[in-house]
Design an enzyme around this catalytic site. Structure first.
Site, PDB file in Angstrom:
ATOM      1  N   GLY A  47      36.663   9.226 -24.974  1.00 28.32           N
ATOM      2  CA  GLY A  47      35.570  10.894 -24.845  1.00 28.32           C
ATOM      3  C   GLY A  47      35.654  11.722 -24.176  1.00 28.32           C
ATOM      4  O   GLY A  47      34.579  12.371 -24.214  1.00 28.32           O
ATOM      5  N   GLU A 101      32.556   9.775 -16.888  1.00 31.66           N
ATOM      6  CA  GLU A 101      32.458   9.344 -18.144  1.00 31.66           C
ATOM      7  C   GLU A 101      31.859   9.950 -19.372  1.00 31.66           C
ATOM      8  O   GLU A 101      31.382  11.255 -18.485  1.00 31.66           O
ATOM      9  CB  GLU A 101      31.433   8.293 -18.321  1.00 31.66           C
ATOM     10  CG  GLU A 101      31.963   6.331 -17.724  1.00 31.66           C
ATOM     11  CD  GLU A 101      32.654   5.971 -19.581  1.00 31.66           C
ATOM     12  OE1 GLU A 101      32.567   6.660 -19.802  1.00 31.66           O
ATOM     13  OE2 GLU A 101      32.258   4.661 -19.148  1.00 31.66           O
ATOM     14  N   ASP A 105      24.834   4.588 -22.123  1.00 26.98           N
ATOM     15  CA  ASP A 105      23.383   4.194 -22.987  1.00 26.98           C
ATOM     16  C   ASP A 105      23.016   3.015 -22.465  1.00 26.98           C
ATOM     17  O   ASP A 105      22.460   3.009 -21.449  1.00 26.98           O
ATOM     18  CB  ASP A 105      24.217   3.865 -24.156  1.00 26.98           C
ATOM     19  CG  ASP A 105      23.599   3.503 -25.152  1.00 26.98           C
ATOM     20  OD1 ASP A 105      21.965   3.650 -24.493  1.00 26.98           O
ATOM     21  OD2 ASP A 105      24.153   3.080 -26.822  1.00 26.98           O
ATOM     22  N   LYS A 133      21.617   8.391 -21.712  1.00 26.27           N
ATOM     23  CA  LYS A 133      20.776   7.886 -22.833  1.00 26.27           C
ATOM     24  C   LYS A 133      20.032   7.027 -22.052  1.00 26.27           C
ATOM     25  O   LYS A 133      20.363   5.829 -21.926  1.00 26.27           O
ATOM     26  CB  LYS A 133      21.345   7.445 -23.993  1.00 26.27           C
ATOM     27  CG  LYS A 133      22.036   8.511 -24.831  1.00 26.27           C
ATOM     28  CD  LYS A 133      21.701   7.962 -25.941  1.00 26.27           C
ATOM     29  CE  LYS A 133      22.977   7.148 -26.541  1.00 26.27           C
ATOM     30  NZ  LYS A 133      23.729   6.913 -27.746  1.00 26.27           N
ATOM     31  N   PHE A 154      22.724   8.862 -31.622  1.00 29.41           N
ATOM     32  CA  PHE A 154      24.101   8.493 -31.865  1.00 29.41           C
ATOM     33  C   PHE A 154      24.125   9.998 -31.603  1.00 29.41           C
ATOM     34  O   PHE A 154      24.022  10.919 -32.828  1.00 29.41           O
ATOM     35  CB  PHE A 154      24.628   7.650 -32.598  1.00 29.41           C
ATOM     36  CG  PHE A 154      25.558   7.111 -32.749  1.00 29.41           C
ATOM     37  CD1 PHE A 154      26.119   6.805 -31.163  1.00 29.41           C
ATOM     38  CD2 PHE A 154      26.596   8.073 -33.229  1.00 29.41           C
ATOM     39  CE1 PHE A 154      27.815   6.060 -31.470  1.00 29.41           C
ATOM     40  CE2 PHE A 154      28.001   8.256 -33.626  1.00 29.41           C
ATOM     41  CZ  PHE A 154      28.469   7.495 -32.162  1.00 29.41           C
ATOM     42  N   VAL A 155      24.928  10.653 -30.784  1.00 27.71           N
ATOM     43  CA  VAL A 155      25.767  12.157 -31.167  1.00 27.71           C
ATOM     44  C   VAL A 155      27.158  11.416 -30.757  1.00 27.71           C
ATOM     45  O   VAL A 155      27.471  10.866 -30.196  1.00 27.71           O
ATOM     46  CB  VAL A 155      25.150  12.924 -29.617  1.00 27.71           C
ATOM     47  CG1 VAL A 155      23.898  12.396 -28.828  1.00 27.71           C
ATOM     48  CG2 VAL A 155      25.457  11.802 -28.357  1.00 27.71           C
ATOM     49  N   ASP A 161      33.025  10.456 -30.291  1.00 24.48           N
ATOM     50  CA  ASP A 161      33.478   9.931 -31.676  1.00 24.48           C
ATOM     51  C   ASP A 161      32.033   9.644 -32.974  1.00 24.48           C
ATOM     52  O   ASP A 161      31.669   8.644 -31.855  1.00 24.48           O
ATOM     53  CB  ASP A 161      34.962   9.529 -31.836  1.00 24.48           C
ATOM     54  CG  ASP A 161      34.884   8.318 -31.506  1.00 24.48           C
ATOM     55  OD1 ASP A 161      33.241   8.083 -30.572  1.00 24.48           O
ATOM     56  OD2 ASP A 161      35.296   7.111 -32.005  1.00 24.48           O
TER      57      ASP A 161
HETATM   58  P1  5GP Z   1      27.288   1.459 -22.827  1.00 29.79           P
HETATM   59  O1  5GP Z   1      28.634   0.715 -22.337  1.00 29.79           O
HETATM   60  O2  5GP Z   1      26.517   2.782 -21.615  1.00 29.79           O
HETATM   61  O3  5GP Z   1      26.256   1.602 -23.683  1.00 29.79           O
HETATM   62  O4  5GP Z   1      28.565   2.599 -23.937  1.00 29.79           O
HETATM   63  C1  5GP Z   1      29.232   3.167 -23.216  1.00 29.79           C
HETATM   64  C2  5GP Z   1      30.069   4.260 -24.110  1.00 29.79           C
HETATM   65  O5  5GP Z   1      29.493   3.792 -25.335  1.00 29.79           O
HETATM   66  C3  5GP Z   1      30.883   5.787 -24.093  1.00 29.79           C
HETATM   67  O6  5GP Z   1      31.308   5.800 -23.209  1.00 29.79           O
HETATM   68  C4  5GP Z   1      30.022   5.493 -25.706  1.00 29.79           C
HETATM   69  O7  5GP Z   1      32.105   5.302 -25.800  1.00 29.79           O
HETATM   70  C5  5GP Z   1      29.860   5.079 -26.570  1.00 29.79           C
HETATM   71  N1  5GP Z   1      28.707   5.745 -26.425  1.00 29.79           N
HETATM   72  C6  5GP Z   1      26.985   4.987 -26.191  1.00 29.79           C
HETATM   73  N2  5GP Z   1      26.139   6.105 -26.386  1.00 29.79           N
HETATM   74  C7  5GP Z   1      26.928   7.078 -27.948  1.00 29.79           C
HETATM   75  C8  5GP Z   1      26.829   7.774 -28.912  1.00 29.79           C
HETATM   76  O8  5GP Z   1      25.743   8.320 -28.797  1.00 29.79           O
HETATM   77  N3  5GP Z   1      27.680   9.077 -29.464  1.00 29.79           N
HETATM   78  C9  5GP Z   1      28.878   7.991 -29.001  1.00 29.79           C
HETATM   79  N4  5GP Z   1      29.797   8.647 -30.021  1.00 29.79           N
HETATM   80  N5  5GP Z   1      29.381   6.818 -28.261  1.00 29.79           N
HETATM   81  C10 5GP Z   1      28.996   6.807 -27.011  1.00 29.79           C
END
Ligand code: 5GP
Length: 178
Positions: A47, A101, A105, A133, A154-155, A161
């Site tokens: 990503g 990164e 999220d 986020k 969700f973006v 992706d």
């Molecule tokens: P975290 O571990 O902080 O929850 O999420 C990190 C990973 O989740 C990001 O590197 C990404 O791959 C995926 N992710 C989190 N939120 C989104 C979103 O809104 N859209 C997409 N496409 N991927 C997300």
């Protein structure tokens, strides 16, 4: 089967991304130029690729590059577990490390990766993320360089992706279920 989604107008336009990425690079140049050392830039696949490459074009500090790949997401939600699919191969001990990164999220992936990189004894580790986020956060993570703070949606696009699709879109969109 993956549920169908729809996307509307760009949520963050390609122009806005271009401007912000340049600003972030200028800040990184300012912070690291005084060290006189090379910066180890670690890009999180897949990503963060588009963002990291655009950022790197504006960096004037000398850089060394490597990639790692981890996942905690499946479809539109976090699984709560981090899996490392590809590790770095470049030695980073004693160097300044910048982890790049796409989005933070829950914070699980970034905090896991920061801890992982710290175990290689770098001189310093900082986190740079295009998107933040904060509403989704489950564990606190310090993001040293943030592009855009966004709501809990969700973006996709610009590297992000939906089950491997949409990464090539030049802007960022909010995905809605049909
Ligand atoms: P975290 O571990 O902080 O929850 O999420 C990190 C990973 O989740 C990001 O590197 C990404 O791959 C995926 N992710 C989190 N939120 C989104 C979103 O809104 N859209 C997409 N496409 N991927 C997300």
């Amino acid at each position: 089967m993956t549920p169908a989604i729809k996307i509307g107008e760009p949520f963050i336009t390609a122009d806005a991304i271009r401007l912000r990425v340049k600003e972030m690079a200028l800040q990184i140049n300012q912070d690291y130029t005084p060290t006189g050392r090379a910066l180890s830039v670690i890009i999180v696949l897949k990503g963060a690729c588009f963002f990291a490459i655009d950022l790197l074009r504006h960096l004037t500090v000398s850089t060394r590059l490597d990639f790692l790949q981890a996942s905690s997401y499946s479809g539109m939600g976090s699984t709560g577990e981090v899996h490392l699919h590809k590790d770095i191969t470049m030695p980073i001990a004693g160097t300044d490390v910048l982890l790049v990164e796409d989005i933070v999220d829950t914070g699980l992936t970034a905090s896991w990766l920061l801890q992982h990189l710290s175990s290689h004894s770098p001189a310093s580790v900082r986190l740079c993320s295009l998107l933040d986020k904060p509403r989704g956060r489950r564990i606190p993570v310090k993001i040293d360089y943030v592009g855009f703070v966004i709501p809990d949606e969700f973006v996709l696009g610009y590297g992000l992706d939906y089950d491997e699709a949409y990464r090539n879109l030049p802007a960022i969109y909010v995905a809605k279920p049909y």
